[in-house]
Design a protein around this motif. Structure first.
Motif, PDB file in Angstrom:
ATOM      1  N   LEU A 283       0.717  -1.264  -0.064  1.00 43.21           N
ATOM      2  CA  LEU A 283       0.085  -0.028   0.234  1.00 43.21           C
ATOM      3  C   LEU A 283       0.764   1.225  -0.077  1.00 43.21           C
ATOM      4  O   LEU A 283       0.650   2.118  -0.910  1.00 43.21           O
ATOM      5  N   LEU A 284       1.771   1.222   0.679  1.00 46.69           N
ATOM      6  CA  LEU A 284       2.677   2.480   0.874  1.00 46.69           C
ATOM      7  C   LEU A 284       3.413   2.615  -0.521  1.00 46.69           C
ATOM      8  O   LEU A 284       3.522   3.866  -0.981  1.00 46.69           O
ATOM      9  N   THR A 285       3.822   1.649  -1.115  1.00 50.49           N
ATOM     10  CA  THR A 285       4.391   1.706  -2.362  1.00 50.49           C
ATOM     11  C   THR A 285       3.482   2.280  -3.369  1.00 50.49           C
ATOM     12  O   THR A 285       4.013   3.014  -4.428  1.00 50.49           O
ATOM     13  N   ASP A 286       2.300   1.671  -3.507  1.00 49.86           N
ATOM     14  CA  ASP A 286       1.393   2.078  -4.332  1.00 49.86           C
ATOM     15  C   ASP A 286       0.910   3.508  -4.017  1.00 49.86           C
ATOM     16  O   ASP A 286       0.833   4.415  -5.167  1.00 49.86           O
ATOM     17  N   ILE A 287       1.041   3.917  -3.034  1.00 55.54           N
ATOM     18  CA  ILE A 287       0.917   5.313  -2.442  1.00 55.54           C
ATOM     19  C   ILE A 287       1.754   6.305  -3.155  1.00 55.54           C
ATOM     20  O   ILE A 287       1.562   7.452  -3.574  1.00 55.54           O
ATOM     21  N   LYS A 288       3.117   5.903  -3.028  1.00 57.93           N
ATOM     22  CA  LYS A 288       4.133   6.712  -3.520  1.00 57.93           C
ATOM     23  C   LYS A 288       3.938   6.763  -5.267  1.00 57.93           C
ATOM     24  O   LYS A 288       4.381   7.802  -5.552  1.00 57.93           O
ATOM     25  N   ALA A 289       3.667   5.620  -5.691  1.00 51.80           N
ATOM     26  CA  ALA A 289       3.585   5.592  -7.045  1.00 51.80           C
ATOM     27  C   ALA A 289       2.365   6.463  -7.739  1.00 51.80           C
ATOM     28  O   ALA A 289       2.546   6.951  -8.695  1.00 51.80           O
ATOM     29  N   ASN A 290       1.315   6.267  -7.170  1.00 49.40           N
ATOM     30  CA  ASN A 290      -0.094   6.706  -7.363  1.00 49.40           C
ATOM     31  C   ASN A 290      -0.807   7.704  -6.674  1.00 49.40           C
ATOM     32  O   ASN A 290      -1.821   7.423  -5.881  1.00 49.40           O
ATOM     33  N   PRO A 291      -0.106   8.897  -6.109  1.00 46.37           N
ATOM     34  CA  PRO A 291      -0.693   9.469  -5.196  1.00 46.37           C
ATOM     35  C   PRO A 291      -2.038  10.021  -5.284  1.00 46.37           C
ATOM     36  O   PRO A 291      -2.949  10.357  -4.601  1.00 46.37           O
ATOM     37  N   LYS A 292      -2.253  10.323  -6.496  1.00 56.75           N
ATOM     38  CA  LYS A 292      -3.695  11.039  -7.202  1.00 56.75           C
ATOM     39  C   LYS A 292      -4.703  10.031  -6.822  1.00 56.75           C
ATOM     40  O   LYS A 292      -5.872  10.652  -6.659  1.00 56.75           O
ATOM     41  N   ARG A 293      -4.449   8.640  -6.768  1.00 55.85           N
ATOM     42  CA  ARG A 293      -5.509   7.691  -6.575  1.00 55.85           C
ATOM     43  C   ARG A 293      -6.308   7.988  -5.235  1.00 55.85           C
ATOM     44  O   ARG A 293      -7.339   7.639  -5.048  1.00 55.85           O
ATOM     45  N   TYR A 294      -5.085   8.271  -4.357  1.00 58.40           N
ATOM     46  CA  TYR A 294      -5.738   8.283  -3.072  1.00 58.40           C
ATOM     47  C   TYR A 294      -5.970   9.700  -2.365  1.00 58.40           C
ATOM     48  O   TYR A 294      -6.760   9.694  -1.413  1.00 58.40           O
ATOM     49  N   ILE A 295      -5.352  10.696  -2.934  1.00 60.85           N
ATOM     50  CA  ILE A 295      -5.562  12.056  -2.636  1.00 60.85           C
ATOM     51  C   ILE A 295      -6.063  12.914  -3.616  1.00 60.85           C
ATOM     52  O   ILE A 295      -5.487  12.964  -4.713  1.00 60.85           O
ATOM     53  N   ASN A 296      -7.174  13.547  -3.378  1.00 65.75           N
ATOM     54  CA  ASN A 296      -7.774  14.257  -4.235  1.00 65.75           C
ATOM     55  C   ASN A 296      -7.814  15.881  -3.804  1.00 65.75           C
ATOM     56  O   ASN A 296      -8.505  15.936  -2.739  1.00 65.75           O
ATOM     57  N   ILE A 297      -7.226  16.462  -4.638  1.00 66.24           N
ATOM     58  CA  ILE A 297      -6.862  17.960  -3.977  1.00 66.24           C
ATOM     59  C   ILE A 297      -7.749  18.916  -5.077  1.00 66.24           C
ATOM     60  O   ILE A 297      -7.543  18.738  -6.421  1.00 66.24           O
ATOM     61  N   LYS A 298      -8.494  19.484  -4.652  1.00 67.65           N
ATOM     62  CA  LYS A 298      -9.531  20.408  -5.480  1.00 67.65           C
ATOM     63  C   LYS A 298      -8.997  21.823  -5.036  1.00 67.65           C
ATOM     64  O   LYS A 298      -8.814  22.175  -3.957  1.00 67.65           O
ATOM     65  N   VAL A 299      -8.930  22.696  -6.176  1.00 70.91           N
ATOM     66  CA  VAL A 299      -8.748  24.245  -5.935  1.00 70.91           C
ATOM     67  C   VAL A 299      -9.909  24.845  -6.493  1.00 70.91           C
ATOM     68  O   VAL A 299     -10.309  24.759  -7.652  1.00 70.91           O
ATOM     69  N   PHE A 300     -10.124  25.711  -5.662  1.00 70.71           N
ATOM     70  CA  PHE A 300     -11.217  26.702  -5.995  1.00 70.71           C
ATOM     71  C   PHE A 300     -10.817  27.786  -6.460  1.00 70.71           C
ATOM     72  O   PHE A 300      -9.811  28.426  -5.986  1.00 70.71           O
TER      73      PHE A 300
END
Length: 300
Positions: A283-300
């Motif tokens: 899981l940690l390895t996948d988070i490092k590889a695909n952070p956008k999959r787990y963290i969604n940042i929206k800018v208003f």
């Protein structure tokens, strides 16, 4: 008249001088003309060193002396005139015997009888009796004669021993040993002198060592006092408590029924923990590889 008186004085002086000379000569011989004495006679074949004024003794005590010695040419015998003290009564049956001395000379020994007293001027018979010299001749001389061959043999042995070359060699070796001992004694004296010179320095060093030992002893005493002040008892109690906890922990780990024992001894739990750790790692390895999959940042 005066001339005759002078001649008479001279004659009287000469007579008195001759009388004194005669008395003095006899006195030097041991004959005192002023002392009364009884005269006795005896006849002997030989005087054997007997002289006038020789002592006449009874039981070793002198009671008179030989007054005169005469030779009777008719009888071919020697007549001896004895002068005895007036108090000395010679009984009948008494005899005389001549005793020779060890260093020369002789004396007459009077052996008293048991009869009535003899008158002065009587004849006392002489008997032959061996003296000291005769005993020496009869007893000692044969022994000396027997000893002479032994003495000669001993002297020959001594001469042979002293002339033996082995003895001379032994004496030579002894002389060499004596010289070696003398040299050793000299060397020992030198060594002792060196030691005597070194002893003060050695004693100084010993004194320094003693002082150091005294200081070290003081330091050890201070250290011992410091150690006594440390809380050793409380530290030992804490250490004992820690050891007891470690022992209890070890017993729980070894006990399969305890919680820690089950954790340590449950293979399935161990495998699940390994799978969980492996999954977490993925899981940690996948988070490092695909952070956008787990963290969604929206800018208003």
């Amino acid at each position: 008249m005066k001339f005759l008186t002078k001649n008479v004085k001279i004659a009287l002086t000469v007579l008195v001088g001759l009388a004194l000379l005669y008395w003095g000569v006899n006195y030097l011989k041991g004959i005192n003309l002023l002392t009364p004495s009884n005269r006795y006679f005896t006849e002997v074949e030989s005087v054997d060193g007997l002289l006038e004024a020789a002592p006449v003794t009874v039981n070793g005590f002198q009671v008179g002396q030989v007054h005169e010695i005469q030779y009777d040419y008719g009888k071919n015998k020697i007549t001896i005139v004895l002068s005895l003290e007036p108090k000395m009564k010679v009984p009948e049956g008494s005899t005389l015997n001549m005793v020779s001395g060890l260093v020369g000379g002789a004396s007459l020994v009077l052996n008293l009888g048991s009869g009535p007293a003899l008158e002065s001027g009587s004849m006392i018979p002489t008997v032959e009796q061996p003296g000291i010299i005769d005993h020496v001749k009869d007893n000692m001389l044969p022994m000396v004669t027997d000893m002479l061959p032994k003495v000669d043999s001993i002297m020959n042995n001594v001469n042979g021993l002293t002339g033996n070359p082995a003895l001379m060699a032994a004496l030579t070796r002894l002389d060499a040993i004596t010289r070696q001992l003398q040299i050793s004694a000299q060397q020992l004296n030198v060594l002792m002198n060196g030691l005597n010179r070194s002893v003060p320095g050695v004693m100084t060093n010993v004194s320094g060592i003693t002082n150091n030992l005294t200081g070290a002893t003081g330091n050890l005493n201070d250290l011992s006092s410091s150690l006594k002040q440390l809380p050793i008892d409380s530290a030992v109690n804490t250490l004992n408590a820690t050891l007891a906890n470690l022992k209890e922990l070890s017993e729980q780990l070894n006990d399969k029924n305890s919680t820690l024992g089950k954790v340590m001894n449950d293979r399935e739990l161990y495998d699940n923990a390994n799978h969980a750790i492996a999954s977490l790692d993925s899981l940690l390895t996948d988070i490092k590889a695909n952070p956008k999959r787990y963290i969604n940042i929206k800018v208003f």
